[in-house]
Motif scaffolding. Structure first.
Motif, PDB file in Angstrom:
ATOM      1  N   HIS A   4       0.829  -1.179  -0.016  1.00 36.09           N
ATOM      2  CA  HIS A   4      -0.051  -0.139  -0.009  1.00 36.09           C
ATOM      3  C   HIS A   4       0.852   1.292  -0.018  1.00 36.09           C
ATOM      4  N   HIS A   5       2.167   1.130  -0.224  1.00 37.32           N
ATOM      5  CA  HIS A   5       3.058   2.421  -0.271  1.00 37.32           C
ATOM      6  C   HIS A   5       2.947   2.992  -1.689  1.00 37.32           C
ATOM      7  N   HIS A   6       2.383   4.434  -1.631  1.00 35.97           N
ATOM      8  CA  HIS A   6       1.918   5.171  -2.839  1.00 35.97           C
ATOM      9  C   HIS A   6       3.180   6.229  -2.918  1.00 35.97           C
ATOM     10  N   VAL A   7       3.870   5.941  -4.450  1.00 34.45           N
ATOM     11  CA  VAL A   7       4.884   6.813  -4.853  1.00 34.45           C
ATOM     12  C   VAL A   7       4.311   7.674  -5.884  1.00 34.45           C
ATOM     13  N   VAL A   8       4.033   9.020  -5.672  1.00 34.80           N
ATOM     14  CA  VAL A   8       3.796   9.993  -6.744  1.00 34.80           C
ATOM     15  C   VAL A   8       4.873  10.397  -7.226  1.00 34.80           C
ATOM     16  N   VAL A   9       5.045  10.644  -8.559  1.00 34.09           N
ATOM     17  CA  VAL A   9       6.078  11.205  -9.555  1.00 34.09           C
ATOM     18  C   VAL A   9       5.460  12.283 -10.248  1.00 34.09           C
ATOM     19  N   LEU A  10       5.971  13.647  -9.734  1.00 38.30           N
ATOM     20  CA  LEU A  10       5.473  14.798 -10.557  1.00 38.30           C
ATOM     21  C   LEU A  10       6.536  15.192 -11.603  1.00 38.30           C
ATOM     22  N   GLY A  11       5.959  15.143 -12.723  1.00 38.56           N
ATOM     23  CA  GLY A  11       6.634  15.666 -14.109  1.00 38.56           C
ATOM     24  C   GLY A  11       7.056  14.322 -14.928  1.00 38.56           C
ATOM     25  N   ALA A  12       6.681  14.256 -16.178  1.00 41.12           N
ATOM     26  CA  ALA A  12       6.925  13.207 -16.990  1.00 41.12           C
ATOM     27  C   ALA A  12       8.006  13.635 -18.156  1.00 41.12           C
ATOM     28  N   GLY A  13       8.878  14.252 -17.633  1.00 41.61           N
ATOM     29  CA  GLY A  13       9.974  14.416 -18.682  1.00 41.61           C
ATOM     30  C   GLY A  13      10.867  13.489 -18.687  1.00 41.61           C
ATOM     31  N   THR A  27       9.950  -2.693  -8.107  1.00 39.88           N
ATOM     32  CA  THR A  27       9.093  -2.829  -7.142  1.00 39.88           C
ATOM     33  C   THR A  27       7.877  -3.828  -7.433  1.00 39.88           C
ATOM     34  N   ARG A  28       7.976  -4.499  -8.612  1.00 43.92           N
ATOM     35  CA  ARG A  28       6.860  -4.958  -9.126  1.00 43.92           C
ATOM     36  C   ARG A  28       6.168  -6.102  -8.276  1.00 43.92           C
ATOM     37  N   ARG A  29       7.045  -6.824  -7.367  1.00 41.27           N
ATOM     38  CA  ARG A  29       6.501  -7.567  -6.311  1.00 41.27           C
ATOM     39  C   ARG A  29       6.316  -7.114  -5.144  1.00 41.27           C
ATOM     40  N   THR A  30       6.332  -6.017  -4.689  1.00 39.50           N
ATOM     41  CA  THR A  30       6.155  -5.482  -3.434  1.00 39.50           C
ATOM     42  C   THR A  30       4.862  -4.957  -3.084  1.00 39.50           C
ATOM     43  N   GLY A  31       3.995  -4.545  -4.073  1.00 39.43           N
ATOM     44  CA  GLY A  31       2.846  -3.998  -3.787  1.00 39.43           C
ATOM     45  C   GLY A  31       2.606  -2.362  -3.871  1.00 39.43           C
ATOM     46  N   VAL A  32       4.047  -1.974  -4.130  1.00 37.54           N
ATOM     47  CA  VAL A  32       3.833  -0.325  -4.261  1.00 37.54           C
ATOM     48  C   VAL A  32       3.033   0.130  -5.355  1.00 37.54           C
ATOM     49  N   LYS A  33       2.340   1.191  -5.345  1.00 39.81           N
ATOM     50  CA  LYS A  33       1.624   1.815  -6.133  1.00 39.81           C
ATOM     51  C   LYS A  33       2.269   3.119  -6.690  1.00 39.81           C
ATOM     52  N   ILE A  34       2.172   3.274  -8.042  1.00 37.81           N
ATOM     53  CA  ILE A  34       3.057   4.425  -8.456  1.00 37.81           C
ATOM     54  C   ILE A  34       2.111   5.162  -9.287  1.00 37.81           C
ATOM     55  N   THR A  35       2.144   6.634  -9.083  1.00 37.39           N
ATOM     56  CA  THR A  35       1.062   7.363 -10.014  1.00 37.39           C
ATOM     57  C   THR A  35       2.129   8.570 -10.621  1.00 37.39           C
ATOM     58  N   LEU A  36       2.050   8.625 -11.965  1.00 37.19           N
ATOM     59  CA  LEU A  36       2.834   9.949 -12.720  1.00 37.19           C
ATOM     60  C   LEU A  36       1.868  10.860 -13.120  1.00 37.19           C
ATOM     61  N   VAL A  37       2.204  12.114 -12.516  1.00 33.83           N
ATOM     62  CA  VAL A  37       1.567  13.196 -13.096  1.00 33.83           C
ATOM     63  C   VAL A  37       2.127  14.183 -13.983  1.00 33.83           C
ATOM     64  N   SER A  96      -6.921  15.896  -5.263  1.00 32.72           N
ATOM     65  CA  SER A  96      -5.958  15.608  -4.270  1.00 32.72           C
ATOM     66  C   SER A  96      -5.492  14.341  -4.242  1.00 32.72           C
ATOM     67  N   LEU A  97      -4.130  14.212  -4.465  1.00 31.32           N
ATOM     68  CA  LEU A  97      -3.457  12.873  -4.202  1.00 31.32           C
ATOM     69  C   LEU A  97      -2.633  12.717  -2.925  1.00 31.32           C
ATOM     70  N   GLY A  98      -2.812  11.614  -2.265  1.00 29.23           N
ATOM     71  CA  GLY A  98      -1.870  11.321  -1.192  1.00 29.23           C
ATOM     72  C   GLY A  98      -0.689  10.587  -1.417  1.00 29.23           C
ATOM     73  N   TYR A  99       0.430  10.850  -1.010  1.00 32.85           N
ATOM     74  CA  TYR A  99       1.643  10.155  -1.055  1.00 32.85           C
ATOM     75  C   TYR A  99       2.092   9.592   0.117  1.00 32.85           C
ATOM     76  N   ASP A 100       3.076   8.580  -0.108  1.00 30.28           N
ATOM     77  CA  ASP A 100       3.885   8.292   1.171  1.00 30.28           C
ATOM     78  C   ASP A 100       5.392   8.577   0.736  1.00 30.28           C
ATOM     79  N   THR A 101       5.747   8.481  -0.536  1.00 29.09           N
ATOM     80  CA  THR A 101       6.896   9.142  -1.111  1.00 29.09           C
ATOM     81  C   THR A 101       6.748   9.962  -2.439  1.00 29.09           C
ATOM     82  N   LEU A 102       7.442  11.159  -2.530  1.00 28.37           N
ATOM     83  CA  LEU A 102       7.152  12.022  -3.852  1.00 28.37           C
ATOM     84  C   LEU A 102       8.390  11.981  -4.385  1.00 28.37           C
ATOM     85  N   VAL A 103       8.306  11.844  -5.581  1.00 25.83           N
ATOM     86  CA  VAL A 103       9.544  12.131  -6.731  1.00 25.83           C
ATOM     87  C   VAL A 103       9.376  13.492  -7.442  1.00 25.83           C
TER      88      VAL A 103
END
Length: 392
Positions: A4-13, A27-37, A96-103
């Motif tokens: 359930h760890h959510h990583v949000v990445v800001l910027g798709a350059g 992280t494909r086997r860890t259950g991490v969720k990644i969102t790219l904005v 609004s997007l919540g995150y655990d880790t932000l890139v």
């Protein structure tokens, strides 16, 4: 921690895209969720923007297509607010997007605010749309034997001026620059660059400073006025104020201050990469290029993958390797460098350099595709002995 760890990445350059794709694989086997904005659904090849400005048609790459098969969720919209205490990002003022880790990978754009008139009367290479509007004007200006000015003599300005001059030989192209073009290169590579500018008929006015951009001319600081039917502005960059406005520690330019692992010194759940990060190594500060940006993305994806597994991480290491610059479609020069970006004796020019530069320009897209299945490295140099110990 990973589930359930959510990583949000800001910027798709270049950097944000690579970080998202590589992190998904790691992280494909860890259950991490990644969102790219990202505000646009199109992936912008910044290394090729000068080609669009010269009127060339380039392939269109859609971000959802590049992400296919990775499991990364794409949200099209602009990040308009950031709350690092609540760990939320607001997109387009509503979502609004919540995150655990932000890139944080919101890259730089051309600074048109410093010189009066640049924001109104000059074009930039910030997007395919703006570059395309500039290109659409060139045939008419060429028919009348008009003049195009390129302001800024860095590698981007040099590539734009030579590309335009080669594609539109009836134009008069003037390059305005405070420094000598190719000043950072060795004498032989710089000599080849200057011969290419001469061969293509580009007029170089070095040692000048632009004071004002007008509708049909450019005014210099010494009072001289240079005719200009269209002005392309490539001088200076700026970054979005989002991080500074959110209370994240930044430097005087608005770049996020990071530690040796590229995490914000004030908010460690935020990782900054590419043009967004103020990265300092033993030999000096990294300047924003794709060459340094992709390694920061690779390192950060690997770092987050280790952190969610509870593993230790080592400091970021990097060294420069080359300064590649295209001089139209049929010429180029590659200056090989030391880790601190100062020139070595070796360089490439002519056809070999053209092939080399094309490989460099096309490598990010290939890297994304291969990174879906394997760990592809973009780090050519780790900087040698100088970077073995992090800067205090």
């Amino acid at each position: 921690m990973s589930h359930h760890h959510h990583v949000v990445v800001l910027g798709a350059g270049y950097t944000g895209m690579f970080a998202a794709v590589r992190l998904a694989h790691r992280t494909r086997r860890t259950g991490v969720k990644i969102t790219l904005v990202n505000p646009s659904g199109r992936f912008v090849e910044r290394l090729r923007m000068h080609q669009i400005a010269a009127g060339q048609e380039l392939a269109v790459h859609r971000i959802p297509d590049l992400l296919a098969g990775t499991g990364v969720t794409f949200v099209q919209g602009a990040a308009t607010a950031l709350d690092p205490e609540a760990r939320t990002v607001t997109v387009d003022g509503t979502t609004s997007l919540g995150y655990d880790t932000l890139v944080y990978a919101l890259g730089s754009s051309t600074d048109t605010a410093t010189v009066p008139g640049a924001d109104v009367h000059a074009y930039t290479l910030d997007s395919p749309e703006i570059a395309g509007r500039f290109a659409a004007r060139l045939p008419e200006i060429e028919r009348t034997g008009g003049t195009v000015t390129v302001c800024g003599g860095g590698l981007t300005g040099i590539e734009a001026a030579t590309e335009i001059a080669e594609s539109h030989p009836g134009l008069r192209v003037t390059l305005l620059t405070t420094d000598e073009p190719g000043a950072m290169m060795g004498a032989k590579a710089r000599g080849h660059l200057h011969r290419a500018l001469d061969r293509l008929g580009v007029t170089v006015r070095a040692g000048v400073r632009v004071a004002k951009v007008l509708p049909r001319s450019v005014e210099l600081a010494d009072g001289r006025v240079i005719p200009s039917d269209a002005c392309l502005w490539t001088a200076g960059v700026t970054v979005p104020p989002l991080a500074a406005d959110a209370g994240i520690a930044t430097d005087g330019r608005g770049l996020i201050l990071v530690d040796a692992t590229l995490r914000s010194v004030s908010h460690p759940t935020i990782h900054a990469i590419g043009d967004a990060a103020a990265v300092r190594l033993a030999w000096g500060r990294i300047h924003g290029t794709c060459q340094s940006g992709l390694p920061t993305a690779q390192y950060t994806a690997d770092t987050i993958a280790r952190l969610v597994r509870g593993k230790d991480v080592k400091p970021f290491r990097f060294g420069y390797f080359h300064q590649p610059v295209s001089l139209g479609r049929r010429d180029a020069v590659i200056q090989f460098t030391k880790a601190d970006d100062t020139p070595r004796r070796s360089y490439l020019s002519g056809r070999a350099a053209v092939a080399y530069k094309e490989m460099v320009s096309g490598s990010p897209l290939m890297t994304y595709r291969f990174s879906k299945r394997m760990n592809v490295t973009t780090i050519v140099s780790k900087g040698g002995r100088a970077t073995r110990r992090p800067v205090a």
